[in-house]
Design an enzyme around this catalytic site. Structure first.
Site, PDB file in Angstrom:
ATOM      1  N   LYS A  82      32.776  55.056  47.592  1.00  7.95           N
ATOM      2  CA  LYS A  82      31.671  55.811  48.191  1.00  7.95           C
ATOM      3  C   LYS A  82      32.268  56.933  49.018  1.00  7.95           C
ATOM      4  O   LYS A  82      33.409  56.824  49.478  1.00  7.95           O
ATOM      5  CB  LYS A  82      30.828  54.902  49.080  1.00  7.95           C
TER       6      LYS A  82
ATOM      7  N   ASP B  31      23.766  60.781  46.225  1.00  5.56           N
ATOM      8  CA  ASP B  31      23.156  59.816  47.150  1.00  5.56           C
ATOM      9  C   ASP B  31      22.290  60.672  48.079  1.00  5.56           C
ATOM     10  O   ASP B  31      21.912  61.794  47.700  1.00  5.56           O
ATOM     11  CB  ASP B  31      24.247  59.038  47.926  1.00  5.56           C
TER      12      ASP B  31
HETATM   13  P1  NDP Z   1      17.386  61.634  49.075  1.00  5.97           P
HETATM   14  O1  NDP Z   1      18.254  62.495  49.886  1.00  5.97           O
HETATM   15  O2  NDP Z   1      16.855  62.131  47.784  1.00  5.97           O
HETATM   16  O3  NDP Z   1      16.134  61.135  49.946  1.00  5.97           O
HETATM   17  C1  NDP Z   1      16.314  60.420  51.127  1.00  5.97           C
HETATM   18  C2  NDP Z   1      14.952  60.174  51.757  1.00  5.97           C
HETATM   19  O4  NDP Z   1      15.096  59.285  52.847  1.00  5.97           O
HETATM   20  C3  NDP Z   1      14.326  61.429  52.331  1.00  5.97           C
HETATM   21  O5  NDP Z   1      12.931  61.301  52.272  1.00  5.97           O
HETATM   22  C4  NDP Z   1      14.819  61.421  53.773  1.00  5.97           C
HETATM   23  O6  NDP Z   1      13.984  62.125  54.687  1.00  5.97           O
HETATM   24  C5  NDP Z   1      14.773  59.946  54.069  1.00  5.97           C
HETATM   25  N1  NDP Z   1      15.812  59.650  55.096  1.00  5.97           N
HETATM   26  C6  NDP Z   1      17.149  59.751  54.958  1.00  5.97           C
HETATM   27  N2  NDP Z   1      17.788  59.420  56.074  1.00  5.97           N
HETATM   28  C7  NDP Z   1      16.819  59.111  56.941  1.00  5.97           C
HETATM   29  C8  NDP Z   1      16.835  58.684  58.285  1.00  5.97           C
HETATM   30  N3  NDP Z   1      17.997  58.515  58.962  1.00  5.97           N
HETATM   31  N4  NDP Z   1      15.654  58.422  58.871  1.00  5.97           N
HETATM   32  C9  NDP Z   1      14.481  58.577  58.187  1.00  5.97           C
HETATM   33  N5  NDP Z   1      14.410  58.979  56.910  1.00  5.97           N
HETATM   34  C10 NDP Z   1      15.558  59.252  56.317  1.00  5.97           C
HETATM   35  O7  NDP Z   1      18.227  60.283  48.851  1.00  5.97           O
HETATM   36  P2  NDP Z   1      18.043  59.169  47.730  1.00  5.97           P
HETATM   37  O8  NDP Z   1      16.610  59.006  47.393  1.00  5.97           O
HETATM   38  O9  NDP Z   1      19.006  59.440  46.668  1.00  5.97           O
HETATM   39  O10 NDP Z   1      18.568  57.865  48.498  1.00  5.97           O
HETATM   40  C11 NDP Z   1      17.698  57.010  49.250  1.00  5.97           C
HETATM   41  C12 NDP Z   1      18.346  55.658  49.423  1.00  5.97           C
HETATM   42  O11 NDP Z   1      18.614  55.068  48.146  1.00  5.97           O
HETATM   43  C13 NDP Z   1      19.693  55.649  50.165  1.00  5.97           C
HETATM   44  O12 NDP Z   1      19.819  54.454  50.894  1.00  5.97           O
HETATM   45  C14 NDP Z   1      20.700  55.634  49.022  1.00  5.97           C
HETATM   46  O13 NDP Z   1      21.956  55.098  49.421  1.00  5.97           O
HETATM   47  C15 NDP Z   1      19.986  54.696  48.058  1.00  5.97           C
HETATM   48  N6  NDP Z   1      20.434  54.773  46.671  1.00  5.97           N
HETATM   49  C16 NDP Z   1      20.366  55.962  45.982  1.00  5.97           C
HETATM   50  C17 NDP Z   1      20.759  56.010  44.675  1.00  5.97           C
HETATM   51  C18 NDP Z   1      20.596  57.230  43.840  1.00  5.97           C
HETATM   52  O14 NDP Z   1      20.767  57.127  42.625  1.00  5.97           O
HETATM   53  N7  NDP Z   1      20.235  58.381  44.395  1.00  5.97           N
HETATM   54  C19 NDP Z   1      21.360  54.834  44.016  1.00  5.97           C
HETATM   55  C20 NDP Z   1      21.289  53.620  44.796  1.00  5.97           C
HETATM   56  C21 NDP Z   1      20.866  53.625  46.085  1.00  5.97           C
HETATM   57  P3  NDP Z   1      14.506  63.509  55.335  1.00  5.97           P
HETATM   58  O15 NDP Z   1      14.384  64.511  54.232  1.00  5.97           O
HETATM   59  O16 NDP Z   1      13.593  63.777  56.487  1.00  5.97           O
HETATM   60  O17 NDP Z   1      15.925  63.263  55.773  1.00  5.97           O
END
Ligand code: NDP
Length: 450
Positions: A131, A171
């Site tokens: 990671k 991610d």
């Molecule tokens: P994105 O960047 O596309 O979206 C993240 C979302 O979560 C946004 O809506 C963001 O809001 C919100 N967010 C992030 N950090 C915070 C925070 N500290 N507090 C509140 N809201 C937050 O990321 P992904 O959708 O790709 O990833 C989301 C989760 O899924 C993560 O935990 C990631 O590790 C996990 N994941 C992702 C994979 C993938 O294929 N993309 C695979 C497996 C797991 P804002 O815009 O306001 O920050």
């Protein structure tokens, strides 16, 4: 030599990690959660204790920390910290995403890398675990700034990755745009078109069908399997989804395709409730295309409202998909969800549910799927992208989605079977940890002390 009992061994390993990684709370949380479930496995496999498998598993094989200098649009020099943790390569080359978010630090990347070991093992795709990321915040940056940052980041990362060594993906904060800039710089420096070095690529130059959707779709497929085993279905159920990024968007899409009603989405500024069901086209336009805030959805959608206090978990529903970030669902949130009649919780995000909340769900008989199992569809489809790159082929959408669906069914079966084998049928946390651990431990055992 007398071997310690499993309990003694787990205690010693926990002590070593706590000492060595003091000040890394997320990493310690992830390790503790795994160690708490492994006693029955170690009782069955004393050879894992003898070979020091756990002692080795909790220590990354290699960690890189590097400076990422770049210039912003005002010509000011900015500096971020870049990281890549190569955690375990017993099953294959390191594989795991890159996260660009101000909260990124070594603890966060190590917790994600550690979880990745188990997740990747559950996919049966022969991939190791890594990671990485940076404390860079893409929010509000111009495309040109993001490009210069990505180019600088890759100028260092290039020394550590390759299609047979370490294959990053996206991610939080790293989507198709960032992967494009990273790949461009990799190709420029190496003078090689090594498509399999990154996954999540654009569809016109080596990307795989359904990779974008895979994590969210996969989490819903996993929930569908859990519910089916309990004689229930997604159809007709209200679902809460947190986040509004990649994972959340496609979890909402799949819930709707299966006849459920997803009624929430969120970002770090608040959440929206749309009792009529989320309008996916509008959500994609606001968050995906315009890179706007979730409040703008409510402004444009009659009947939807934006809330800044509390969380999505305050809204009554039968299904919950935390898809934003770690530790976003507390014990208090779990109590509210249980009181409101939640039946199943499947983690799209990594470690979004706090330990006391998991315990509450399990005690209340709520079906609970940990991210290691439920969100494994993303990395599994990344492995399918690597296969297609190696074969210089491209599968169509139907084949890609049906492979993803099959993998998620298998992950569910493997996880459930392990929960039965180790004495707690339906405890998917124990099932995921123990099934994955046995796979990785066996490979490490056979490959000697390295
Ligand atoms: P994105 O960047 O596309 O979206 C993240 C979302 O979560 C946004 O809506 C963001 O809001 C919100 N967010 C992030 N950090 C915070 C925070 N500290 N507090 C509140 N809201 C937050 O990321 P992904 O959708 O790709 O990833 C989301 C989760 O899924 C993560 O935990 C990631 O590790 C996990 N994941 C992702 C994979 C993938 O294929 N993309 C695979 C497996 C797991 P804002 O815009 O306001 O920050």
């Amino acid at each position: 030599m007398t071997l310690p009992t499993p309990q003694e061994h787990l205690h010693v390993v926990a002590g070593i990690v706590e000492r060595r990684s003091a000040g890394e709370p997320e990493f310690l949380q992830a390790v503790r959660e795994v160690l708490e479930t492994l006693e029955p496995v170690l009782a069955e496999h004393p050879e894992f204790i003898e070979a020091g498998i756990l002692d080795r598993l909790v220590e990354p094989e290699r960690q890189y920390i590097f400076r990422v200098p770049w210039t912003d649009d005002q010509n000011r020099v900015q500096v971020n910290r870049g990281l890549r943790v190569q955690f375990n390569s017993a099953l294959g080359p390191y594989k795991g995403g890159l996260r660009f978010h101000p909260s990124v630090n070594l603890s966060v990347i190590k917790f994600l890398g550690f979880e990745q070991i188990f997740k990747n093992a559950l996919t049966s795709q022969r991939i190791g675990a890594g990671k990485g990321g940076a404390d860079f915040d893409p929010t509000g940056k111009s495309d040109a700034e993001v490009m210069r940052f990505c180019q600088s980041f890759m100028t260092e990362l290039v020394h550590h990755i390759g299609e047979n060594t370490d294959i990053p993906a996206g991610d939080i904060g790293v989507g198709a745009r960032e992967i494009g800039y990273l790949f461009g710089q990799y190709r420029r420096i190496t003078q090689r078109y090594e498509a399999g070095v990154l996954t999540g690529k654009g569809m016109g130059w080596g990307g795989a069908e359904v990779r974008t959707e895979a994590t969210g779709y996969g989490a819903v497929f996993f929930a569908e399997e859990m519910l089916a085993r309990a004689g229930q279905a997604i159809e007709g159920r209200r679902a809460l989804v947190s986040g509004s990024g990649n994972v959340a968007t496609y979890a909402i899409e799949k819930v709707q395709q299966l006849g459920g009603k997803a009624i929430t989405a969120s970002d770090s500024s608040g959440y929206i409730v749309d009792e009529a069901g989320i309008d996916l086209a509008l959500l994609k336009q606001v968050k995906g295309v315009e890179r706007g805030r979730i409040s703008e959805y409510a402004e444009r959608r009659p009947g939807a409202h934006f809330v800044t206090s509390g969380s999505v978990w305050d809204v009554p529903a039968e299904l919950a998909f935390p898809c934003a970030t770690q530790n976003e669902l507390s014990g208090a949130n779990a109590r509210t969800l249980v009181k409101n009649g939640v039946r199943a919780v499947a983690e799209g995000a990594n470690m979004p549910t706090m330990p006391d909340a998991i315990e509450l769900f399990q005690d209340a008989g709520v079906l609970f799927a940990p991210g290691k199992a439920a969100n494994a569809g993303g990395v599994a489809t990344s492995a399918l992208e690597m296969s297609q790159n190696a074969a210089r082929s491209r599968w169509d959408r139907d084949k890609s989605e049906s492979r993803l669906h099959g993998i998620m069914r298998d992950v569910h079966e493997t996880t459930y079977a392990a929960s039965e084998r180790y004495g707690r049928p339906g405890d998917y946390v124990l099932g995921a940890n123990s099934a994955a651990f046995v796979t990785v431990a066996q490979a490490m055992l056979e490959q000697g002390v390295i």
